[in-house]
Design a protein around this motif. Structure first.
Motif, PDB file in Angstrom:
ATOM      1  N   LEU A  42       0.822  -1.237  -0.009  1.00 41.99           N
ATOM      2  CA  LEU A  42      -0.001  -0.044   0.120  1.00 41.99           C
ATOM      3  C   LEU A  42       0.963   1.261  -0.149  1.00 41.99           C
ATOM      4  O   LEU A  42       0.655   2.255  -0.850  1.00 41.99           O
ATOM      5  CB  LEU A  42      -0.991  -0.058   1.310  1.00 41.99           C
ATOM      6  CG  LEU A  42      -1.919   1.174   1.383  1.00 41.99           C
ATOM      7  CD1 LEU A  42      -2.886   1.218   0.200  1.00 41.99           C
ATOM      8  CD2 LEU A  42      -2.586   1.143   2.589  1.00 41.99           C
ATOM      9  N   ILE A  43       1.997   1.295   0.922  1.00 43.81           N
ATOM     10  CA  ILE A  43       2.617   2.534   0.920  1.00 43.81           C
ATOM     11  C   ILE A  43       3.577   2.439  -0.047  1.00 43.81           C
ATOM     12  O   ILE A  43       3.832   3.610  -0.996  1.00 43.81           O
ATOM     13  CB  ILE A  43       3.634   2.503   2.459  1.00 43.81           C
ATOM     14  CG1 ILE A  43       2.639   2.488   3.650  1.00 43.81           C
ATOM     15  CG2 ILE A  43       4.624   3.655   2.370  1.00 43.81           C
ATOM     16  CD1 ILE A  43       3.489   2.538   4.693  1.00 43.81           C
ATOM     17  N   LEU A  44       3.945   1.415  -0.514  1.00 40.80           N
ATOM     18  CA  LEU A  44       4.945   1.495  -1.896  1.00 40.80           C
ATOM     19  C   LEU A  44       4.060   1.966  -3.041  1.00 40.80           C
ATOM     20  O   LEU A  44       4.605   2.745  -3.951  1.00 40.80           O
ATOM     21  CB  LEU A  44       5.444  -0.007  -2.342  1.00 40.80           C
ATOM     22  CG  LEU A  44       6.191  -0.239  -3.301  1.00 40.80           C
ATOM     23  CD1 LEU A  44       7.726   0.452  -2.960  1.00 40.80           C
ATOM     24  CD2 LEU A  44       6.868  -1.650  -3.471  1.00 40.80           C
ATOM     25  N   THR A  45       2.995   1.776  -3.040  1.00 40.55           N
ATOM     26  CA  THR A  45       2.016   2.083  -4.228  1.00 40.55           C
ATOM     27  C   THR A  45       1.825   3.724  -4.268  1.00 40.55           C
ATOM     28  O   THR A  45       2.047   4.602  -4.997  1.00 40.55           O
ATOM     29  CB  THR A  45       0.651   1.378  -4.288  1.00 40.55           C
ATOM     30  OG1 THR A  45       0.874   0.115  -4.320  1.00 40.55           O
ATOM     31  CG2 THR A  45      -0.271   2.006  -5.431  1.00 40.55           C
ATOM     32  N   LYS A  46       1.644   4.052  -2.981  1.00 41.53           N
ATOM     33  CA  LYS A  46       1.576   5.482  -2.830  1.00 41.53           C
ATOM     34  C   LYS A  46       2.841   6.385  -3.125  1.00 41.53           C
ATOM     35  O   LYS A  46       2.876   7.580  -3.930  1.00 41.53           O
ATOM     36  CB  LYS A  46       1.185   5.930  -1.370  1.00 41.53           C
ATOM     37  CG  LYS A  46      -0.401   5.625  -0.882  1.00 41.53           C
ATOM     38  CD  LYS A  46      -0.499   5.780   0.653  1.00 41.53           C
ATOM     39  CE  LYS A  46      -1.665   5.382   1.092  1.00 41.53           C
ATOM     40  NZ  LYS A  46      -2.227   5.786   2.504  1.00 41.53           N
ATOM     41  N   VAL A  47       3.959   5.654  -2.973  1.00 38.51           N
ATOM     42  CA  VAL A  47       5.295   6.220  -2.983  1.00 38.51           C
ATOM     43  C   VAL A  47       5.523   6.428  -4.567  1.00 38.51           C
ATOM     44  O   VAL A  47       5.734   7.460  -5.224  1.00 38.51           O
ATOM     45  CB  VAL A  47       6.352   5.598  -2.438  1.00 38.51           C
ATOM     46  CG1 VAL A  47       7.883   6.199  -2.891  1.00 38.51           C
ATOM     47  CG2 VAL A  47       6.362   5.743  -1.018  1.00 38.51           C
ATOM     48  N   ARG A  48       5.073   5.265  -5.314  1.00 41.94           N
ATOM     49  CA  ARG A  48       5.363   5.170  -6.625  1.00 41.94           C
ATOM     50  C   ARG A  48       4.612   6.017  -7.426  1.00 41.94           C
ATOM     51  O   ARG A  48       4.706   6.539  -8.495  1.00 41.94           O
ATOM     52  CB  ARG A  48       5.333   3.800  -7.060  1.00 41.94           C
ATOM     53  CG  ARG A  48       6.387   3.040  -6.615  1.00 41.94           C
ATOM     54  CD  ARG A  48       5.988   1.410  -7.132  1.00 41.94           C
ATOM     55  NE  ARG A  48       7.207   0.674  -6.912  1.00 41.94           N
ATOM     56  CZ  ARG A  48       7.390  -0.619  -6.801  1.00 41.94           C
ATOM     57  NH1 ARG A  48       6.366  -1.572  -7.112  1.00 41.94           N
ATOM     58  NH2 ARG A  48       8.639  -1.088  -6.571  1.00 41.94           N
ATOM     59  N   LEU A  49       3.269   6.258  -7.023  1.00 40.31           N
ATOM     60  CA  LEU A  49       2.381   7.169  -7.592  1.00 40.31           C
ATOM     61  C   LEU A  49       2.719   8.615  -7.576  1.00 40.31           C
ATOM     62  O   LEU A  49       2.708   9.376  -8.491  1.00 40.31           O
ATOM     63  CB  LEU A  49       0.783   7.089  -7.100  1.00 40.31           C
ATOM     64  CG  LEU A  49      -0.112   5.796  -7.275  1.00 40.31           C
ATOM     65  CD1 LEU A  49      -1.173   5.834  -6.509  1.00 40.31           C
ATOM     66  CD2 LEU A  49      -0.401   6.015  -8.841  1.00 40.31           C
ATOM     67  N   ASP A  50       3.131   9.169  -6.307  1.00 38.87           N
ATOM     68  CA  ASP A  50       3.815  10.266  -6.063  1.00 38.87           C
ATOM     69  C   ASP A  50       5.057  10.612  -7.014  1.00 38.87           C
ATOM     70  O   ASP A  50       5.234  11.674  -7.611  1.00 38.87           O
ATOM     71  CB  ASP A  50       4.280  10.517  -4.731  1.00 38.87           C
ATOM     72  CG  ASP A  50       4.346  11.971  -4.431  1.00 38.87           C
ATOM     73  OD1 ASP A  50       3.756  12.959  -5.015  1.00 38.87           O
ATOM     74  OD2 ASP A  50       4.905  12.211  -3.491  1.00 38.87           O
ATOM     75  N   LEU A  51       5.881   9.348  -7.186  1.00 38.19           N
ATOM     76  CA  LEU A  51       7.000   9.642  -8.151  1.00 38.19           C
ATOM     77  C   LEU A  51       6.659   9.837  -9.474  1.00 38.19           C
ATOM     78  O   LEU A  51       7.136  10.624 -10.235  1.00 38.19           O
ATOM     79  CB  LEU A  51       8.117   8.226  -7.849  1.00 38.19           C
ATOM     80  CG  LEU A  51       8.735   8.416  -6.795  1.00 38.19           C
ATOM     81  CD1 LEU A  51       9.592   6.646  -6.780  1.00 38.19           C
ATOM     82  CD2 LEU A  51      10.353   9.187  -6.916  1.00 38.19           C
ATOM     83  N   ARG A  52       5.384   9.189  -9.827  1.00 41.13           N
ATOM     84  CA  ARG A  52       4.964   9.428 -11.356  1.00 41.13           C
ATOM     85  C   ARG A  52       4.647  10.581 -11.614  1.00 41.13           C
ATOM     86  O   ARG A  52       4.919  11.203 -12.759  1.00 41.13           O
ATOM     87  CB  ARG A  52       4.016   8.302 -11.576  1.00 41.13           C
ATOM     88  CG  ARG A  52       3.380   8.221 -13.091  1.00 41.13           C
ATOM     89  CD  ARG A  52       2.013   7.671 -12.930  1.00 41.13           C
ATOM     90  NE  ARG A  52       1.090   8.658 -12.030  1.00 41.13           N
ATOM     91  CZ  ARG A  52      -0.216   7.977 -11.928  1.00 41.13           C
ATOM     92  NH1 ARG A  52      -0.676   6.877 -12.461  1.00 41.13           N
ATOM     93  NH2 ARG A  52      -1.006   8.900 -11.109  1.00 41.13           N
TER      94      ARG A  52
END
Length: 265
Positions: free
Chosen positions: A87-97
């Motif tokens: 869940l947190i990894l997905t949030k981080v990757r979305l923000d990076l995108r």
């Protein structure tokens, strides 16, 4: 909504505690298993009699029971932590995108970008650590401790909640599926080794023929024969090792399955 930094900090603390508890549990199990192997050796070397051996074996089995319960409880929590990390990894990757979409990053966003990159690396490392924890004990050891635990329940006629038995059945089914896949690989390996034996035997026969036709002198013939026979012996030993592993693991699977059925799982 909780900030990613706060979420990650909370999860890191939780995960570190979980990881330490899991590793300590596995160390305790390995220590007990090593102790059981040691008294097996002591008995075979004649250092202790059968009565002493039986007493020590019984004590070790009693000692391992709470660790087995803890181990499978911890295994159940792996998915919980995997979901949290994802869940947190997905949030981080979305923000990076979103940050990558901006051609020129302002200093503030560039700093945030670097922070997210670091967080992504940390989370990926935690995922790898989680995989290591989940596979911390090899399949043979997991079957061994499950068998010890189930045998203890049966012999002492202990009452155990049906949901706990069902959980052990689920863990056993996963182990059985893993073994089925590994057994297929080992069986394919055996087939390949059998083909190599046939090839080596053909080479031995060819060596005999060439020697009989005078193509080789006696020294060359013996040199080739010894090398081929050594290779043949090496392959045969590998075949026996794999066959022994298959028979041993099949027996473990069968014993655990029978115990679970006997206990109504």
């Amino acid at each position: 909504m909780m900030k990613i930094e706060t979420e990650l900090e909370v999860l890191l603390n939780e995960f570190r505690s979980f990881s330490n508890e899991f590793q300590e549990c596995m160390r305790s199990i390995r220590n007990v298993i090593d102790g059981m192997k040691e008294i097996d050796g002591m008995l075979s070397r004649g250092e202790i009699d059968k009565t002493t051996y039986a007493t020590l074996k019984r004590e070790y089995k009693l000692k391992i029971i709470p660790y087995v319960e803890m181990y499978f409880d911890l295994k159940d929590r792996v998915k919980e932590y995997r979901d949290k990390l994802n869940l947190i990894l997905t949030k981080v990757r979305l923000d990076l995108r979103d940050l990558r979409r901006e051609a020129l990053l302002m200093d503030e966003k560039r700093t945030r970008f670097e922070i997210r990159r670091k967080q992504e690396r940390i989370l990926n490392e935690l995922m790898r650590e989680l995989d290591t924890l989940e596979n911390g004990l090899d399949m043979r050891t997991e079957l061994d401790i499950l068998e010890i635990y189930l045998t203890s329940i049966r012999d002492k006629n202990r009452s155990i909640p049906h949901e706990r038995l069902a959980k052990y059945r689920q863990h056993f089914n996963k182990l059985m599926n893993r073994w089925s896949n590994e057994k297929i690989s080992l069986t394919e390996r055996l087939e390949g080794l059998e083909e190599r034996i046939s090839e080596v035997n053909d080479s031995l026969r060819l060596n005999e023929i060439r020697f009989s036709l005078g193509e080789y002198d006696h020294s060359t013939y013996n040199e080739k024969r010894i090398a081929l026979e050594s290779k043949l012996n090496e392959i045969q030993n590998e075949i026996r090792r794999i066959q022994s592993t298959i028979e041993e693991m099949d027996s473990r699977i069968l014993r655990c399955s029978s115990l679970l059925e006997e206990l109504g799982a």
